[in-house]
Write an enzyme that holds these catalytic residues in place. Structure first.
Site, PDB file in Angstrom:
ATOM      1  NE  ARG A   1      -2.319   1.724   3.555  1.00  0.00           N
ATOM      2  CZ  ARG A   1      -2.034   1.132   4.731  1.00  0.00           C
ATOM      3  NH1 ARG A   1      -2.251  -0.160   4.893  1.00  0.00           N
ATOM      4  NH2 ARG A   1      -1.529   1.815   5.730  1.00  0.00           N
TER       5      ARG A   1
ATOM      6  CE1 TYR B   1     -13.041  13.426 -16.531  1.00  0.00           C
ATOM      7  CE2 TYR B   1     -11.752  13.169 -14.520  1.00  0.00           C
ATOM      8  CZ  TYR B   1     -12.650  12.661 -15.444  1.00  0.00           C
ATOM      9  OH  TYR B   1     -13.147  11.405 -15.289  1.00  0.00           O
TER      10      TYR B   1
ATOM     11  CG  ASP C   1      -4.442  16.525 -14.855  1.00  0.00           C
ATOM     12  OD1 ASP C   1      -3.737  15.937 -15.710  1.00  0.00           O
ATOM     13  OD2 ASP C   1      -5.485  16.040 -14.399  1.00  0.00           O
TER      14      ASP C   1
ATOM     15  CE  LYS D   1      -8.078   9.219 -18.958  1.00  0.00           C
ATOM     16  NZ  LYS D   1      -7.914   9.078 -17.505  1.00  0.00           N
TER      17      LYS D   1
END
Lengths: 435, 266
Positions: free
Chosen positions: A60, A113, A185, A210
């Protein structure tokens, strides 16, 4: 801007962060499909938990396969360190979470976005973190929006889906003048087309899902710490410059300097939120990253050709791509082309647009971008459907807008497919005229 | 912690725990253009295992104010003044590269307050290419990049990191580019008393430890072996590391450092 690697970008994408391991000589990066790691001794375990030595404790927090991707992306972007996360949205969340606390404020570009708008406008507001949305290239408006409790300026290097290019040097200058870092971003740009840290950004986030992956089989995100922002001098960042009680009063800035933010995210967000990237996804994303630069060349050349082609089609009302009538800052920031996203509208509005999408056979109607295959979407009905009419306008989303993520198929095949869609749209337009 | 030395605000890293002068004290001295962060992991280990850590940023470096010191002798005298502000008695001096030249010079000033010296990736003399000095004067950022391209060993050139996700070259260039690298390099280049000071320490029986890096191109290990000979000790070599040893191999270097220093405290 200071280097993070002396290798060229093509070499970094293939080699950085991993050399064949000594046990078996695996040339490919192995998938360390394990939750946890055996400690040599209790003392070693203690040292790892207390950040007295580097290494892995639990997947994690860190994982060797994920770490290769992190180090490769940090090197590609010219950062001091990187943290991979389960998705691009979780990368954004841990960035905001690490810099802001209740009562703080963010200034964001309006044209971003849809899920990021929701995060900034609604989800973070529940934790008393407010956001002001501005036209990010209006430096006067940006400067005026910064408040005493503002902790960061946020934008996308190429906005989704409006495709406005953020003038990063100007935005960074405005933000830095008030002691505020710039978080970018850069998903639509990829490290191949633009490195925001070179242009003043302090933190870079990608949805690695992406173009970096490109195959559309794995979701992931990354936060890259640019390492250039002086968190102490700013005076606004107690999360980085004051003792952190859960780590025996660790002061991230004093102890880790240029990697302070990355270490805070590692020590706090990955532990407490646990939005970890899986080792298998990291492996898949590494396969994509290896060919990012080659793929982007075809993505961009196909996109530019499609823009030219669409502009000649009778059924098309308008076409948008950042390279059309590019502003000076777009040309300066994107000399290799401003990405492979385009938007357009067909004559006949939303119904004709729907007909266009429904008629396509090669291109896929889905909620993703950056796949090697050509993807189309109607954002007003999907990714941005939760936005108000006002927010849709601010984000540059008209009812007829069709978003296209141009793939790397043979160009004539994409054009043939779009011809099917345009014929269907033209029929709707004709029906509207008859009615 | 911040202390006042020569009326300048001076940062001393203590490894994440408050400095306590009554504990055995390990002094960690950084190299040219760097700062206390090259010891980030080692400092935490000592601090959490019964030692006090004193890892200063030398004047004008990173978090410390003041004027940069122009010679190893001035740095050594400054170090002793800085230590005096803490009332600490005996110390183990640990130095990386230039930091060990400072340790050699400070040893004579500390007298019987000195318990041991530990050298990492260094030599008794560190001649510096004049072209690097000139670049550091005219363009510190480029000089830092040149130095770290030369300074890191091959694994780190290929993006290896002992701390998952970090880019040591990126971290190092950012620290170095903002520090007075040229002044440090000139001071290193001018210091010629290292071998003599090392032999003096050997003559008085000062315990010493020499840790070298197999891929060190800044202070080649053959020079480190000469230093070990002068100190009358054996050198230990860490494989797959270059000159930036404390950052490149923090675990391996710590293991040797703590084994040596613990042996003197038990």
């Amino acid at each position: 801007m200071s280097k993070s690697s002396y290798l060229g970008a093509d070499t970094i994408a293939l080699h950085s962060g991993y050399q064949p391991e000594s046990d078996h000589g695996s040339r490919a990066v192995p998938i360390y499909q394990t939750t946890s790691y055996v400690f040599d001794s209790v003392d070693e375990a203690s040292a790892l938990f207390n950040v007295e030595q580097g290494g892995h404790i639990y997947s994690r927090i860190t994982n060797p396969t994920v770490a290769v991707l992190e180090q490769r992306l940090a090197a590609l972007e010219g950062g001091a360190g990187a943290i991979c996360t389960a998705s691009g949205m979780s990368a954004l969340f841990v960035s905001f979470f690490s810099l802001c606390s209740a009562g703080d404020h963010i200034v964001s570009a309006a044209q971003i976005y849809g899920s990021t708008v929701t995060l900034l406008k609604h989800s973070l507001k529940r934790f008393n973190i407010d956001c002001t949305f501005v036209d990010i290239n209006d430096q006067q408006a940006l400067g005026a929006a910064i408040q005493d409790n503002t902790k960061l300026v946020f934008c996308e290097s190429i906005g989704n889906p409006g495709l406005a290019v953020s003038n990063l040097p100007a935005i960074a200058k405005t933000a830095h003048a008030q002691g505020i870092p710039l978080v970018v971003d850069a998903t639509f740009a990829t490290p191949y087309l633009n490195n925001p840290i070179e242009h003043g950004a302090d933190v870079v986030v990608h949805s690695v899902t992406k173009w970096i992956g490109g195959h559309g089989v794995a979701v992931g995100g990354v936060v890259i710490d640019g390492g250039n922002f002086d968190w102490l001098k700013s005076g606004r960042f107690p999360t980085l410059t004051q003792p952190y009680e859960p780590f025996h009063g660790m002061n991230f800035w004093e102890e880790f300097g240029p990697a302070a933010l990355a270490m805070r995210i590692r020590c706090e967000s990955m532990r407490d939120i646990g939005a970890a990237m899986t080792p298998h996804n990291a492996f898949l994303l590494l396969q994509g990253l290896e060919t990012l630069n080659l793929r982007m060349q075809q993505h961009v050349s196909n996109a530019q050709a499609m823009v030219t082609w669409l502009q000649t089609q009778d059924a098309v009302a308008w076409v948008n791509h950042p390279d059309i009538n590019a502003e000076a800052h777009t040309k300066a920031l994107f000399p290799k082309g401003a990405g492979s996203m385009l938007t357009f509208g067909v004559k006949g509005g939303r119904d004709a647009g729907a007909a266009f999408i429904n008629a396509l056979q090669l291109s896929s109607n889905l909620a993703n971008v950056g796949d090697s295959r050509t993807l189309v979407l109607h954002p007003g009905s999907t990714t941005h459907s939760r936005l108000s009419e006002h927010d849709l306008i601010a984000a540059g989303i008209g009812a007829d807008l069709i978003r296209v993520s141009v793939g790397i198929e043979t160009l004539k095949d994409i054009q043939a497919d779009f011809s099917l869609g345009l014929r269907a749209a033209a029929k709707i337009l004709a029906q509207q005229a008859e009615a | 912690m911040y202390i006042q030395v020569d009326n300048a605000n001076t940062f001393i890293a203590t490894g994440g725990k408050p400095f306590a002068a009554h504990l055995p004290t390990v002094v960690l001295l950084h190299g040219s253009g760097t700062d206390h962060r090259c010891w980030a992991l080692q400092a935490r280990w000592f601090a959490f295992h019964g030692y006090s850590v004193f890892a200063p940023d030398f004047p004008a470096h990173s978090l410390s104010e003041g004027e940069a010191l122009t010679s190893i002798e001035l740095m050594a005298a400054w170090l002793v003044r800085a230590l005096d502000t803490t009332k600490v008695d005996k110390v183990h001096l640990v130095g990386h590269s230039q930091g060990f030249l400072v340790a050699l010079e400070a040893a004579g000033l500390l007298g019987d307050r000195l318990k041991s010296v530990t050298a990492l990736a260094t030599a008794s003399a560190i001649p510096v290419n004049p072209a690097l000095v000139e670049m550091a004067q005219s363009n510190p950022k480029v000089a830092a990049e040149m130095m770290l391209q030369w300074g890191f060993g091959s694994p780190h050139q290929y993006g290896a990191s002992s701390v998952p996700g970090m880019q040591p070259i990126g971290i190092g260039t950012r620290i170095m580019a903002n520090n007075p690298l040229a002044i440090d390099l000139i001071a290193c280049n001018a210091y010629e008393k290292g071998a003599e000071k090392a032999r003096q320490l050997a003559n008085i029986g000062c315990p010493s430890c020499v840790i070298l890096a197999a891929q060190d191109r800044m202070t080649p290990k053959k020079e480190g072996f000469k230093l070990a000979l002068d100190l009358n000790t054996a050198a230990q070599v860490i494989a797959d590391s270059g000159h930036m040893l404390p950052m490149e191999a923090p675990k391996e270097s710590l293991n040797l450092m703590k084994k040596f220093i613990q042996s003197l405290e038990t």
